[in-house]
Design a protein around this motif. Sequence first.
Motif, PDB file in Angstrom:
ATOM      1  N   LEU A  79       0.825  -1.202   0.000  1.00 27.39           N
ATOM      2  CA  LEU A  79       0.000   0.000   0.000  1.00 27.39           C
ATOM      3  C   LEU A  79       0.860   1.253   0.000  1.00 27.39           C
ATOM      4  CD1 LEU A  79      -2.659  -0.814   2.748  1.00 27.39           C
ATOM      5  CD2 LEU A  79      -3.186  -0.350   0.355  1.00 27.39           C
ATOM      6  N   VAL A  80       0.305   2.321  -0.576  1.00 29.34           N
ATOM      7  CA  VAL A  80       0.843   3.661  -0.362  1.00 29.34           C
ATOM      8  C   VAL A  80       0.282   4.154   0.972  1.00 29.34           C
ATOM      9  CG1 VAL A  80       1.031   6.010  -1.251  1.00 29.34           C
ATOM     10  CG2 VAL A  80       0.825   4.081  -2.840  1.00 29.34           C
ATOM     11  N   VAL A  81       1.153   4.562   1.879  1.00 29.64           N
ATOM     12  CA  VAL A  81       0.722   5.070   3.182  1.00 29.64           C
ATOM     13  C   VAL A  81       1.319   6.457   3.413  1.00 29.64           C
ATOM     14  CG1 VAL A  81       0.424   2.777   4.186  1.00 29.64           C
ATOM     15  CG2 VAL A  81       2.630   3.944   4.400  1.00 29.64           C
ATOM     16  N   ILE A  82       0.701   7.184   4.324  1.00 27.65           N
ATOM     17  CA  ILE A  82       1.199   8.518   4.645  1.00 27.65           C
ATOM     18  C   ILE A  82       1.471   8.635   6.140  1.00 27.65           C
ATOM     19  CG2 ILE A  82      -0.025   9.589   2.709  1.00 27.65           C
ATOM     20  CD1 ILE A  82      -2.044  10.679   4.780  1.00 27.65           C
ATOM     21  N   GLU A  83       2.390   9.514   6.471  1.00 24.47           N
ATOM     22  CA  GLU A  83       2.607   9.954   7.843  1.00 24.47           C
ATOM     23  C   GLU A  83       2.296  11.441   7.873  1.00 24.47           C
ATOM     24  OE1 GLU A  83       6.663   8.764   8.461  1.00 24.47           O
ATOM     25  OE2 GLU A  83       6.034   6.959   9.536  1.00 24.47           O
ATOM     26  N   GLU A  84       1.416  11.835   8.790  1.00 20.36           N
ATOM     27  CA  GLU A  84       0.931  13.222   8.816  1.00 20.36           C
ATOM     28  C   GLU A  84       0.884  13.729  10.245  1.00 20.36           C
ATOM     29  OE1 GLU A  84      -2.837  15.840   7.081  1.00 20.36           O
ATOM     30  OE2 GLU A  84      -2.894  13.650   6.993  1.00 20.36           O
ATOM     31  N   TRP A  85       1.347  14.956  10.433  1.00 23.08           N
ATOM     32  CA  TRP A  85       1.258  15.569  11.753  1.00 23.08           C
ATOM     33  C   TRP A  85      -0.190  15.875  12.085  1.00 23.08           C
ATOM     34  CZ3 TRP A  85       3.908  15.961  16.015  1.00 23.08           C
ATOM     35  CH2 TRP A  85       3.478  16.864  17.004  1.00 23.08           C
ATOM     36  N   ARG A  86      -0.635  15.461  13.304  1.00 26.86           N
ATOM     37  CA  ARG A  86      -1.988  15.734  13.770  1.00 26.86           C
ATOM     38  C   ARG A  86      -1.908  16.579  15.034  1.00 26.86           C
ATOM     39  NH1 ARG A  86      -5.326  15.436   9.633  1.00 26.86           N
ATOM     40  NH2 ARG A  86      -5.648  13.344   8.784  1.00 26.86           N
ATOM     41  N   GLN A  87      -2.211  17.850  14.886  1.00 24.85           N
ATOM     42  CA  GLN A  87      -2.073  18.785  15.989  1.00 24.85           C
ATOM     43  C   GLN A  87      -2.994  18.452  17.158  1.00 24.85           C
ATOM     44  OE1 GLN A  87       0.189  21.050  16.365  1.00 24.85           O
ATOM     45  NE2 GLN A  87      -0.622  21.924  18.263  1.00 24.85           N
ATOM     46  N   ALA A  88      -4.175  17.933  16.881  1.00 26.62           N
ATOM     47  CA  ALA A  88      -5.142  17.653  17.953  1.00 26.62           C
ATOM     48  C   ALA A  88      -4.617  16.634  18.951  1.00 26.62           C
ATOM     49  CB  ALA A  88      -6.463  17.168  17.359  1.00 26.62           C
ATOM     50  N   VAL A  89      -3.781  15.696  18.498  1.00 24.20           N
ATOM     51  CA  VAL A  89      -3.229  14.690  19.413  1.00 24.20           C
ATOM     52  C   VAL A  89      -1.725  14.871  19.616  1.00 24.20           C
ATOM     53  CG1 VAL A  89      -5.009  12.967  19.002  1.00 24.20           C
ATOM     54  CG2 VAL A  89      -3.032  13.037  17.489  1.00 24.20           C
ATOM     55  N   GLY A  90      -1.139  15.840  18.925  1.00 21.70           N
ATOM     56  CA  GLY A  90       0.258  16.188  19.152  1.00 21.70           C
ATOM     57  C   GLY A  90       1.258  15.143  18.722  1.00 21.70           C
ATOM     58  N   ARG A  91       0.998  14.456  17.621  1.00 24.79           N
ATOM     59  CA  ARG A  91       1.939  13.435  17.155  1.00 24.79           C
ATOM     60  C   ARG A  91       1.720  13.159  15.674  1.00 24.79           C
ATOM     61  NH1 ARG A  91      -1.188   8.941  16.720  1.00 24.79           N
ATOM     62  NH2 ARG A  91      -2.942   8.763  18.159  1.00 24.79           N
ATOM     63  N   VAL A  92       2.629  12.366  15.123  1.00 24.64           N
ATOM     64  CA  VAL A  92       2.512  11.918  13.734  1.00 24.64           C
ATOM     65  C   VAL A  92       1.573  10.722  13.682  1.00 24.64           C
ATOM     66  CG1 VAL A  92       3.747  10.899  11.780  1.00 24.64           C
ATOM     67  CG2 VAL A  92       4.774  12.782  13.076  1.00 24.64           C
ATOM     68  N   SER A  93       0.664  10.755  12.733  1.00 30.45           N
ATOM     69  CA  SER A  93      -0.301   9.668  12.539  1.00 30.45           C
ATOM     70  C   SER A  93       0.022   8.955  11.234  1.00 30.45           C
ATOM     71  CB  SER A  93      -1.726  10.221  12.497  1.00 30.45           C
ATOM     72  OG  SER A  93      -2.679   9.199  12.260  1.00 30.45           O
ATOM     73  N   ARG A  94       0.091   7.630  11.291  1.00 27.17           N
ATOM     74  CA  ARG A  94       0.389   6.827  10.102  1.00 27.17           C
ATOM     75  C   ARG A  94      -0.890   6.180   9.590  1.00 27.17           C
ATOM     76  NH1 ARG A  94       3.121   1.467   8.862  1.00 27.17           N
ATOM     77  NH2 ARG A  94       4.453   1.899   7.059  1.00 27.17           N
ATOM     78  N   GLY A  95      -1.114   6.233   8.267  1.00 25.72           N
ATOM     79  CA  GLY A  95      -2.328   5.611   7.784  1.00 25.72           C
ATOM     80  C   GLY A  95      -2.565   5.819   6.303  1.00 25.72           C
ATOM     81  N   LEU A  96      -3.852   5.842   5.944  1.00 25.59           N
ATOM     82  CA  LEU A  96      -4.277   5.896   4.556  1.00 25.59           C
ATOM     83  C   LEU A  96      -4.470   7.335   4.089  1.00 25.59           C
ATOM     84  CD1 LEU A  96      -7.006   3.110   4.714  1.00 25.59           C
ATOM     85  CD2 LEU A  96      -4.675   2.884   3.805  1.00 25.59           C
ATOM     86  N   PRO A  97      -4.243   7.607   2.821  1.00 25.91           N
ATOM     87  CA  PRO A  97      -4.549   8.935   2.268  1.00 25.91           C
ATOM     88  C   PRO A  97      -6.054   9.202   2.334  1.00 25.91           C
ATOM     89  CG  PRO A  97      -3.150   7.676   0.766  1.00 25.91           C
ATOM     90  CD  PRO A  97      -3.620   6.720   1.813  1.00 25.91           C
ATOM     91  N   ALA A  98      -6.399  10.451   2.593  1.00 23.36           N
ATOM     92  CA  ALA A  98      -7.804  10.843   2.685  1.00 23.36           C
ATOM     93  C   ALA A  98      -7.900  12.336   2.438  1.00 23.36           C
ATOM     94  CB  ALA A  98      -8.380  10.502   4.062  1.00 23.36           C
ATOM     95  N   GLY A  99      -9.107  12.786   2.085  1.00 13.21           N
ATOM     96  CA  GLY A  99      -9.309  14.211   1.874  1.00 13.21           C
ATOM     97  C   GLY A  99     -10.782  14.543   1.723  1.00 13.21           C
ATOM     98  N   THR A 100     -11.097  15.811   1.884  1.00 14.54           N
ATOM     99  CA  THR A 100     -12.486  16.241   1.776  1.00 14.54           C
ATOM    100  C   THR A 100     -12.860  16.487   0.323  1.00 14.54           C
ATOM    101  OG1 THR A 100     -11.817  18.540   2.157  1.00 14.54           O
ATOM    102  CG2 THR A 100     -12.526  17.267   4.077  1.00 14.54           C
ATOM    103  N   THR A 101     -14.133  16.332   0.039  1.00 12.42           N
ATOM    104  CA  THR A 101     -14.639  16.578  -1.302  1.00 12.42           C
ATOM    105  C   THR A 101     -14.861  18.070  -1.528  1.00 12.42           C
ATOM    106  OG1 THR A 101     -16.926  16.285  -0.577  1.00 12.42           O
ATOM    107  CG2 THR A 101     -15.768  14.321  -1.366  1.00 12.42           C
ATOM    108  N   GLU A 102     -14.994  18.430  -2.797  1.00  6.21           N
ATOM    109  CA  GLU A 102     -15.297  19.799  -3.182  1.00  6.21           C
ATOM    110  C   GLU A 102     -16.788  19.918  -3.491  1.00  6.21           C
ATOM    111  OE1 GLU A 102     -13.121  22.085  -2.959  1.00  6.21           O
ATOM    112  OE2 GLU A 102     -11.334  20.836  -2.693  1.00  6.21           O
TER     113      GLU A 102
END
Length: 204
Positions: A79-102
């Motif tokens: 799989l293609v995975v991402i690591e993204e900073w999540r300010q609400a929990v104060g750490r890097v989160s590893r997981g699946l790509p996602a995004g909001t629709t237009e």
Amino acid sequence: MDRESKDGGTGTPDTDGLAWELLDSAIDYSCPGFDVRRDDVRLPDGTETDYHYVDEPPAVVVLPFVAGREKEREEGEELVVIEEWRQAVGRVSRGLPAGTTEPDDDDLADAARRELTEETGYEAGTVEPLLSSEPINGVANAVHHYFVARDCTPTGEQELDFNESIRVSTAPYDDLLAQALDGSVRDGRTLLGVFAYELHGRGE
């Protein structure tokens, strides 16, 4: 009080007196990505009160399988995975790509393709729906639409929003599943996507 349903799903009519009557609705606060909405409501017992919740567009979540690495189960998919900073929990989160629709997204599969490319630089050969969920419908009207993308290839650069910090890599599907099971991966969208694929989608 005009409020359009954004979930794209199906509801069931109230038949047992549980529904709240909507008297008025307004946005109390707006920020990039979501609004905080206040509904003035009348409860079934006649009590009038207000209720606040997060109002946001539907989102797409993608399980992107790398082209050339989708093999038999015993050999492993990747799989293609991402690591993204999540300010609400104060750490890097590893997981699946996602995004909001237009607002003009008429085809959720196309939105899934776009979000995958923008976040990772990969393009999908095929995209198929997996499931839809309302992850936190007590505090938000969010709806997440899951897709399985196959034959994904790196074709360009990421196109990230100003407030996204994302690193892209690939990982064996079985490794991500193991991390989901042992608690190493805690991102809720990733957990649901991986478990749903394991139960319903794998091998189809």
